[in-house]
Design a protein around this motif. Structure first.
Motif, PDB file in Angstrom:
ATOM      1  N   SER A   1      12.881 -14.137 -10.082  1.00  0.00           N
ATOM      2  CA  SER A   1      13.059 -14.019 -11.612  1.00  0.00           C
ATOM      3  C   SER A   1      11.972 -13.120 -12.515  1.00  0.00           C
ATOM      4  O   SER A   1      12.343 -12.351 -13.258  1.00  0.00           O
ATOM      5  N   LYS A   2      10.668 -13.616 -12.294  1.00  0.00           N
ATOM      6  CA  LYS A   2       9.521 -12.829 -12.965  1.00  0.00           C
ATOM      7  C   LYS A   2       9.412 -11.483 -12.406  1.00  0.00           C
ATOM      8  O   LYS A   2       9.169 -10.523 -13.295  1.00  0.00           O
ATOM      9  N   GLN A   3       9.528 -10.990 -11.025  1.00  0.00           N
ATOM     10  CA  GLN A   3       9.669  -9.540 -10.659  1.00  0.00           C
ATOM     11  C   GLN A   3      10.524  -8.804 -11.467  1.00  0.00           C
ATOM     12  O   GLN A   3      10.763  -7.718 -11.871  1.00  0.00           O
ATOM     13  N   ARG A   4      11.980  -9.361 -11.650  1.00  0.00           N
ATOM     14  CA  ARG A   4      13.032  -8.946 -12.214  1.00  0.00           C
ATOM     15  C   ARG A   4      12.703  -8.520 -13.599  1.00  0.00           C
ATOM     16  O   ARG A   4      13.065  -7.273 -14.134  1.00  0.00           O
TER      17      ARG A   4
ATOM     18  N   SER B   1       0.871  -1.267   0.011  1.00  0.00           N
ATOM     19  CA  SER B   1       0.015   0.059   0.096  1.00  0.00           C
ATOM     20  C   SER B   1       0.675   1.354  -0.089  1.00  0.00           C
ATOM     21  O   SER B   1       0.319   2.435  -0.641  1.00  0.00           O
ATOM     22  N   ARG B   2       2.116   1.233   0.616  1.00  0.00           N
ATOM     23  CA  ARG B   2       2.973   2.280   0.788  1.00  0.00           C
ATOM     24  C   ARG B   2       3.314   2.886  -0.658  1.00  0.00           C
ATOM     25  O   ARG B   2       3.270   4.212  -0.967  1.00  0.00           O
ATOM     26  N   LYS B   3       3.860   1.874  -1.512  1.00  0.00           N
ATOM     27  CA  LYS B   3       4.505   2.379  -2.901  1.00  0.00           C
ATOM     28  C   LYS B   3       3.948   1.511  -3.815  1.00  0.00           C
ATOM     29  O   LYS B   3       4.705   0.540  -3.983  1.00  0.00           O
ATOM     30  N   GLN B   4       3.269   2.093  -4.881  1.00  0.00           N
ATOM     31  CA  GLN B   4       2.802   0.997  -5.935  1.00  0.00           C
ATOM     32  C   GLN B   4       3.782   1.199  -6.912  1.00  0.00           C
ATOM     33  O   GLN B   4       4.579   1.734  -6.951  1.00  0.00           O
ATOM     34  N   GLY B   5       3.709   0.296  -7.882  1.00  0.00           N
ATOM     35  CA  GLY B   5       4.574   0.213  -8.972  1.00  0.00           C
ATOM     36  C   GLY B   5       5.761  -1.010  -8.990  1.00  0.00           C
ATOM     37  O   GLY B   5       5.611  -1.596  -7.875  1.00  0.00           O
ATOM     38  N   ASN B   6       6.382  -1.168  -9.952  1.00  0.00           N
ATOM     39  CA  ASN B   6       7.235  -2.506  -9.852  1.00  0.00           C
ATOM     40  C   ASN B   6       8.641  -1.957  -9.600  1.00  0.00           C
ATOM     41  O   ASN B   6       9.084  -1.253 -10.356  1.00  0.00           O
ATOM     42  N   ASN B   7       9.019  -2.099  -8.234  1.00  0.00           N
ATOM     43  CA  ASN B   7      10.033  -1.622  -7.878  1.00  0.00           C
ATOM     44  C   ASN B   7      10.674  -2.561  -6.691  1.00  0.00           C
ATOM     45  O   ASN B   7      10.173  -3.745  -6.635  1.00  0.00           O
TER      46      ASN B   7
END
Length: 164
Positions: free
Chosen positions: A153-156, A83-89
């Motif tokens: 791996s998928k998130q990277r 909830s704090r920071k959306q996006g792919n990070n």
């Protein structure tokens, strides 16, 4: 089996959490808090962890209660990161790991309680040190490690695609 009303409620909510997590893994490859199945997992796990604190087969505070508190912390921190920071990070790596780890840890008391109670009259295991419990948890540990590597791996790949 001798479950109290709280024990029955705890079990039903716990089964809902397991079903939601499996559904989320199958659909998204992770416990996805942006989707209904992920939210059901998180809320059900929080309720299950809290209700576990009121249950004691052997009387008093025990290792099961420690697991419940730890699982509760993992899910709350993961939800905070979500909830704090959306996006792919980089937060997604930690969030995915914490949720998967909470799911794995949930299986430790689940396997122990189920195998020492079922089937009625002749349970699969005589106690928590029975080899079948250790072997089952070892299989789940291997699945957790393999799943965590796949999620990482998928998130990277997702992060690289978004950052290009």
């Amino acid at each position: 089996m001798g479950l109290s009303s709280l024990g029955i409620f705890h079990t039903i909510i716990g089964v809902a959490a397991i079903a939601a997590a499996i559904t989320s893994y199958l659909k998204y490859g992770k416990i996805n808090l942006a989707e209904t199945s992920g939210k059901i997992y998180a809320y059900s796990t929080i309720i299950t962890s809290l209700t576990a604190l009121g249950i004691s087969k052997h009387g008093g505070f025990n290792i099961g209660h420690v697991f419940s508190i730890f699982i509760l912390i993992l899910v709350v921190v993961a939800y905070f990161l979500f909830s704090r920071k959306q996006g792919n990070n980089s937060n997604r790596y930690i969030e995915n790991f914490l949720l998967s780890f909470s799911f794995f840890l949930s299986w430790v008391p689940t396997i122990n309680e189920t195998f020492t109670r079922v089937p009625l009259g002749q349970p699969l295991a005589k106690g928590p040190t029975d080899p079948i419990i250790g072997q089952t948890l070892l299989v789940l540990l291997v699945l957790f490690i393999a799943g965590s590597i796949l999620q990482f791996s998928k998130q990277r790949k997702i992060n690289r695609t978004v950052n290009l």
